[in-house]
Design a protein around this motif. Sequence first.
Motif, mmCIF file in Angstrom:
data_model
loop_
_atom_site.group_PDB
_atom_site.id
_atom_site.type_symbol
_atom_site.label_atom_id
_atom_site.label_comp_id
_atom_site.label_asym_id
_atom_site.label_seq_id
_atom_site.Cartn_x
_atom_site.Cartn_y
_atom_site.Cartn_z
ATOM 1 N N GLY A 11 -8.899 -18.553 94.184
ATOM 2 C CA GLY A 11 -7.874 -17.541 93.926
ATOM 3 C C GLY A 11 -8.366 -16.153 94.292
ATOM 4 O O GLY A 11 -9.087 -15.953 95.273
ATOM 5 N N ALA A 12 -7.976 -15.167 93.470
ATOM 6 C CA ALA A 12 -8.363 -13.782 93.731
ATOM 7 C C ALA A 12 -9.870 -13.589 93.696
ATOM 8 O O ALA A 12 -10.416 -12.693 94.358
ATOM 9 C CB ALA A 12 -7.692 -12.858 92.713
ATOM 10 N N SER A 13 -10.574 -14.440 92.949
ATOM 11 C CA SER A 13 -12.035 -14.324 92.840
ATOM 12 C C SER A 13 -12.737 -14.556 94.170
ATOM 13 O O SER A 13 -13.892 -14.165 94.348
ATOM 14 C CB SER A 13 -12.565 -15.331 91.813
ATOM 15 N N LEU A 14 -12.037 -15.205 95.104
ATOM 16 C CA LEU A 14 -12.628 -15.450 96.426
ATOM 17 C C LEU A 14 -13.008 -14.150 97.125
ATOM 18 O O LEU A 14 -13.974 -14.113 97.888
ATOM 19 C CB LEU A 14 -11.652 -16.240 97.301
ATOM 20 N N ALA A 15 -12.245 -13.093 96.866
ATOM 21 C CA ALA A 15 -12.554 -11.801 97.481
ATOM 22 C C ALA A 15 -13.925 -11.309 97.047
ATOM 23 O O ALA A 15 -14.706 -10.776 97.851
ATOM 24 C CB ALA A 15 -11.481 -10.778 97.119
ATOM 25 N N ILE A 16 -14.250 -11.511 95.768
ATOM 26 C CA ILE A 16 -15.553 -11.116 95.243
ATOM 27 C C ILE A 16 -16.649 -11.997 95.831
ATOM 28 O O ILE A 16 -17.734 -11.525 96.194
ATOM 29 C CB ILE A 16 -15.557 -11.208 93.709
ATOM 30 N N GLY B 27 -15.523 -16.800 87.691
ATOM 31 C CA GLY B 27 -14.321 -17.277 87.010
ATOM 32 C C GLY B 27 -14.074 -16.405 85.804
ATOM 33 O O GLY B 27 -14.764 -16.547 84.794
ATOM 34 N N PHE B 28 -13.133 -15.506 85.886
ATOM 35 C CA PHE B 28 -13.048 -14.422 84.921
ATOM 36 C C PHE B 28 -12.567 -14.845 83.533
ATOM 37 O O PHE B 28 -13.171 -14.534 82.528
ATOM 38 C CB PHE B 28 -12.163 -13.307 85.471
ATOM 39 N N GLN B 29 -11.467 -15.567 83.439
ATOM 40 C CA GLN B 29 -10.967 -15.987 82.131
ATOM 41 C C GLN B 29 -11.021 -17.497 81.996
ATOM 42 O O GLN B 29 -11.858 -18.027 81.305
ATOM 43 C CB GLN B 29 -9.531 -15.469 81.923
ATOM 44 N N LYS B 30 -10.155 -18.191 82.690
ATOM 45 C CA LYS B 30 -10.144 -19.646 82.619
ATOM 46 C C LYS B 30 -11.130 -20.217 83.631
ATOM 47 O O LYS B 30 -11.067 -19.903 84.811
ATOM 48 C CB LYS B 30 -8.734 -20.168 82.909
#
Length: 278
Positions: free
Chosen positions: A135-140, A182-185
């Motif tokens: 998801g969005a974490s891929l950018a990081i 993985g920020f939350q879930k």
Amino acid sequence: MAQFQFPDKNYTKNEVRILNYITANPADFVQLSIGEIAKKLGNSESTISRFARHTGYSDFKELRNAVLRHLEEQRSPADKLSQSRMLQQTSSLTDIMRYQQYCIEKTLAFLDQEQVSATISAIFDAKTIYIYAKGASLAIAQLLKFRLSRFAFQVILLPSGGSELFEVMNFISKDDLVFIIGFQKTPQEAKVLLKHQNIVPYKTVLISSRLYSKSKSTATYHLYTYRGEPNEYHSLAVPTALIDAIILMVAQRLGDQATQHLEDLHALKEQYKEDIPR
């Protein structure tokens, strides 16, 4: 929205009162300190602490974090964005930027500096560095890979889902380091990576928005990032700042070697600038 679930146990009258309050007001609960909860319910702080332990958590903070994770998982991205747009602190560009600054400051208040230092050492000790995100974490993850690769570290971005993950996991050795973002879930694939370190004892770094006690985190190292409250839009400003900080700390440890890698890269680009214009 599904209610936060407590284990089926025999609770005292005071504990039932606490349980009912949390179930009915989870968003308020995660915003309050143990002292504020005690005053609101007419209980002592020790009563609330005992309730947290009775429900299976090590302390009040761990219970509050569990409720926070539940709220995060129940809200859609559209809900978070809508709520953030109504917040006074995000009514202008200046306010938005200052709110990001606030998130960084709150991260620094909870981020364990020893864990950061240990992560830097683990990067240098690793034979290969693997990174998992989706998801969005891929950018990081891509930013981390790009920056570390420039310093000649061997970095591999893991497949984000499905059985393809196992094709690469099969080659992770005890001398490697696995970053999990993985920020939350926590995605199921990330849980598998954390579980597999019990078989192949590689080290793991978990970058998340959850506060863990050392006894509860299954990762070798845990780096906390605050990205806003459960009902807000979650930006990537703080995780990006954390990655930048890690890269700069790596560069400081490399010293002149870091500069040499970049100079070699520049020379390579200059050599072929007629073939591939910059």
